[in-house]
Design a protein around this motif. Structure first.
Motif, PDB file in Angstrom:
ATOM      1  N   GLY A 159       0.811  -1.224   0.000  1.00  0.00           N
ATOM      2  CA  GLY A 159       0.000   0.000   0.000  1.00  0.00           C
ATOM      3  C   GLY A 159       0.845   1.275   0.000  1.00  0.00           C
ATOM      4  O   GLY A 159       0.474   2.273  -0.617  1.00  0.00           O
ATOM      5  N   ASP A 174       1.065   3.825   6.918  1.00  0.00           N
ATOM      6  CA  ASP A 174       1.708   2.527   7.123  1.00  0.00           C
ATOM      7  C   ASP A 174       2.918   2.346   6.237  1.00  0.00           C
ATOM      8  O   ASP A 174       2.847   2.558   5.036  1.00  0.00           O
ATOM      9  CB  ASP A 174       0.753   1.378   6.773  1.00  0.00           C
ATOM     10  N   ASP A 198       5.295  -0.683   5.174  1.00  0.00           N
ATOM     11  CA  ASP A 198       5.499  -2.136   5.231  1.00  0.00           C
ATOM     12  C   ASP A 198       6.837  -2.471   4.614  1.00  0.00           C
ATOM     13  O   ASP A 198       7.086  -2.128   3.463  1.00  0.00           O
ATOM     14  CB  ASP A 198       4.407  -2.866   4.430  1.00  0.00           C
ATOM     15  N   ARG A 205       1.680 -13.556  -2.910  1.00  0.00           N
ATOM     16  CA  ARG A 205       0.629 -13.923  -1.961  1.00  0.00           C
ATOM     17  C   ARG A 205      -0.352 -12.780  -1.706  1.00  0.00           C
ATOM     18  O   ARG A 205      -1.305 -12.926  -0.960  1.00  0.00           O
ATOM     19  CB  ARG A 205       1.246 -14.310  -0.620  1.00  0.00           C
ATOM     20  N   ARG A 206      -0.087 -11.655  -2.285  1.00  0.00           N
ATOM     21  CA  ARG A 206      -0.919 -10.496  -1.953  1.00  0.00           C
ATOM     22  C   ARG A 206      -2.224 -10.469  -2.731  1.00  0.00           C
ATOM     23  O   ARG A 206      -2.459 -11.263  -3.628  1.00  0.00           O
ATOM     24  CB  ARG A 206      -0.116  -9.220  -2.145  1.00  0.00           C
ATOM     25  N   ASN A 227      -1.165  -3.811  -5.303  1.00  0.00           N
ATOM     26  CA  ASN A 227      -0.465  -3.867  -4.013  1.00  0.00           C
ATOM     27  C   ASN A 227       0.839  -4.653  -4.067  1.00  0.00           C
ATOM     28  O   ASN A 227       1.371  -5.043  -3.040  1.00  0.00           O
ATOM     29  CB  ASN A 227      -1.382  -4.502  -2.957  1.00  0.00           C
ATOM     30  N   THR A 243     -12.187 -13.048   1.763  1.00  0.00           N
ATOM     31  CA  THR A 243     -12.315 -11.672   2.276  1.00  0.00           C
ATOM     32  C   THR A 243     -11.745 -10.672   1.268  1.00  0.00           C
ATOM     33  O   THR A 243     -12.049  -9.484   1.327  1.00  0.00           O
ATOM     34  CB  THR A 243     -11.574 -11.451   3.613  1.00  0.00           C
ATOM     35  N   ARG A 244     -10.934 -11.173   0.352  1.00  0.00           N
ATOM     36  CA  ARG A 244     -10.366 -10.264  -0.652  1.00  0.00           C
ATOM     37  C   ARG A 244     -11.455  -9.616  -1.496  1.00  0.00           C
ATOM     38  O   ARG A 244     -11.226  -8.562  -2.082  1.00  0.00           O
ATOM     39  CB  ARG A 244      -9.393 -11.042  -1.549  1.00  0.00           C
ATOM     40  N   ARG A 301     -13.514  -2.270  -1.635  1.00  0.00           N
ATOM     41  CA  ARG A 301     -13.044  -1.114  -0.864  1.00  0.00           C
ATOM     42  C   ARG A 301     -12.031  -0.302  -1.665  1.00  0.00           C
ATOM     43  O   ARG A 301     -12.128   0.924  -1.772  1.00  0.00           O
ATOM     44  CB  ARG A 301     -12.406  -1.607   0.446  1.00  0.00           C
ATOM     45  N   ARG A 307     -12.521   3.432  -3.100  1.00  0.00           N
ATOM     46  CA  ARG A 307     -11.669   4.460  -2.507  1.00  0.00           C
ATOM     47  C   ARG A 307     -10.885   5.220  -3.567  1.00  0.00           C
ATOM     48  O   ARG A 307     -10.750   6.436  -3.516  1.00  0.00           O
ATOM     49  CB  ARG A 307     -10.681   3.837  -1.514  1.00  0.00           C
ATOM     50  N   ARG A 334     -13.417 -12.587  10.502  1.00  0.00           N
ATOM     51  CA  ARG A 334     -12.710 -12.063   9.338  1.00  0.00           C
ATOM     52  C   ARG A 334     -13.627 -11.229   8.449  1.00  0.00           C
ATOM     53  O   ARG A 334     -13.234 -10.182   7.948  1.00  0.00           O
ATOM     54  CB  ARG A 334     -12.094 -13.219   8.532  1.00  0.00           C
ATOM     55  N   GLN A 342     -13.674  -2.246   7.988  1.00  0.00           N
ATOM     56  CA  GLN A 342     -12.754  -1.353   7.269  1.00  0.00           C
ATOM     57  C   GLN A 342     -13.488  -0.574   6.185  1.00  0.00           C
ATOM     58  O   GLN A 342     -13.173   0.584   5.931  1.00  0.00           O
ATOM     59  CB  GLN A 342     -11.625  -2.158   6.643  1.00  0.00           C
TER      60      GLN A 342
END
Ligand code: ATP
Length: 438
Positions: A42, A55, A57, A128-129, A134, A176-177, A183, A187, A216, A223
């Motif tokens: 991000g 953030d 990372d 894995r993202r 991202n 959940t992705r 989102r 955004r 989850r 969010q």
């Protein structure tokens, strides 16, 4: 081979000196330990979008924990380790944080259907993202500082404003992705890519969500509800039938959408006035989404989302209490301040913002905003000490007198200290007299 590009100039232009300093120091520390350090995810995406991020990372090719320990020591920052995951969180004196992860081959599991290919460990970490946007990484080691590594065409997707998953099993791995896709799409004003949209529709049809823990799902929903404007994302979730797939009562009609827009206005109003006062913005939206739900339905939904008890209490009992208040005040628009005060005393700000969001009445909104802005802060000028000084015997009567003075002050029947002292005398002499009934 990944696309690489030197983005030092972009970094110098868009990042603040303290952030640049941290990144350079991280790179130096990593190099001394013979590791490679990358800032990823991000942070880099937002750098390309010219959006500010908090953030940072960092992924270390090597032992992330050893890096974090060394780096935190140099920067005089605190550090927490999660040995099991090879991750660490570094917290600086000003409260800002850096997440550190270790990229090591043995940690990664491939989705079964994919062929095993050899990849560098940073590439595996990025693979894995959730979405291509991202997956950008920037090397921080001094000899390659500012070298952008783009394995998965993230730059193209950012340019095309498209949200794309990295492979077709992405939502099988982690449903959940889907919430995250919506989102980010809303955004940034991006669009979910055609293939990815197809995969979402398929995941919803196949009810991938059933096996997801409420915890989850709720984390991602929350969010979304914390976004600047969650309404378009909620509409988009509804369009994908994602909300009804969580619970059939989560149907979004025109009326709900209108109430959600009103919520956004109310919440923005509050945020503008009380910049740093924390409250659960998401809860206001959740209560609006739950409006009119029967108690049993509410409980089912709270079960599904595995809401912790205190949140559950507010979504359920707290919402009903707020509805009762709304019902009452709509019938009593001309109430006195002291009555309003007594009714709203003990309400949480989330409940009040909920009422303001769901009512059509400007009078009701004005009443609540008056309570939030002024009434709740009103207090008598005199204290128990003053009552003692004018000869009233200490006892339970003190708090009664002070409460009555507060009500008189709210209704503008006393102004000065002297008014209050006189009120106290009269009240003490004749608690059952007309002062009390006034
Ligand atoms: P935000 O600005 O909302 O914090 P972010 O991109 O930093 O957005 P986070 O939720 O903080 O998102 O996650 C950090 C990184 O971890 C993301 O960039 C993403 O690549 C990765 N990530 C988070 N959740 C998932 C997930 N469910 N599956 C795969 N990758 C994820």
């Amino acid at each position: 081979h990944p696309k690489t590009r030197d983005i030092k100039r972009m970094m110098n232009e868009r990042l603040t000196p303290p952030v640049l300093d941290i990144l350079k120091n991280a790179g130096n520390t990593a190099a001394e330990l013979e590791y490679s350090a990358y800032v990823v995810g991000g942070f880099v995406r937002d750098l390309f979008l010219s959006r500010s991020t908090e953030d940072v990372d960092i992924v270390i090719e090597g032992d992330g924990i050893a890096f974090a320990r060394e780096f935190a020591g140099r920067m005089k920052a605190r550090v927490h380790y999660y040995k099991k995951f090879g991750t660490a969180v570094i917290t600086f004196a000003d409260g800002s944080k850096i997440d550190v992860a270790s990229a090591r081959l043995e940690y990664y599991q491939f989705p079964a259907a994919l062929p095993t290919v050899e990849m560098s460990s940073i590439k595996l970490d990025l693979f894995r993202r959730d979405f291509t946007i991202n997956t950008l990484a920037v090397c921080l080691n001094p000899d390659k500082f500012g070298l952008l590594v783009d394995f998965f065409s993230a730059q193209r997707d950012i340019k095309e404003k498209t949200i794309r998953v990295l492979h077709s099993l992405s939502f099988v791995e982690d449903p959940t992705r889907i919430f995250r896709a919506v989102r980010f799409e809303q955004r940034f004003g991006f669009t979910i890519g055609k293939m990815t949209e197809g995969l979402i529709k398929n995941a919803v049809k196949m009810e991938f969500f059933r096996r997801l823990s409420g915890h989850r799902v709720f984390g991602e929903l929350r969010q979304i509800l914390e976004e600047d404007d969650p309404v378009p994302a909620i509409e988009r979730l509804a369009e994908f039938n994602l909300l009804v797939s969580l619970h059939e009562a989560l149907k979004i009609d025109k009326k709900t959408v209108a109430a959600l827009h009103a919520t956004r206005e109310v919440v923005s109003w509050y945020d503008l006035l009380f910049v740093d006062k924390p409250y659960m913005k998401w809860m206001v939206y959740l209560m609006v989404l739950m409006r009119g739900m029967a108690q049993q339905t509410t409980e089912d939904l709270c079960d599904r989302l595995e809401l912790p008890p205190r949140h559950r209490e507010m979504a359920d009992a707290g919402r009903r209490e707020a509805d009762t208040f709304l019902h009452w005040i709509q019938r009593n628009p001309g109430i006195k301040n002291s009555e309003l005060y007594q009714r709203l005393f003990g309400f949480r700000v989330e409940q009040m913002l909920y009422v303001m969001s769901v009512t059509d009445s400007d009078t009701v909104k004005k009443h609540i905003s008056r309570y939030i802005l002024t009434l709740q802060h009103v207090a008598p000028l005199i204290k128990g000490k003053d009552l003692n000084e004018i000869g009233i015997a200490p006892g339970p009567l003190y708090s009664e007198i002070l409460r009555k003075i507060l009500y008189a002050r709210l209704d503008e029947k006393v102004r000065t200290r002297e008014d209050e002292l006189e009120f106290a005398m009269r009240y003490a002499n004749d608690p059952d007299g007309w002062w009390k009934r006034r």
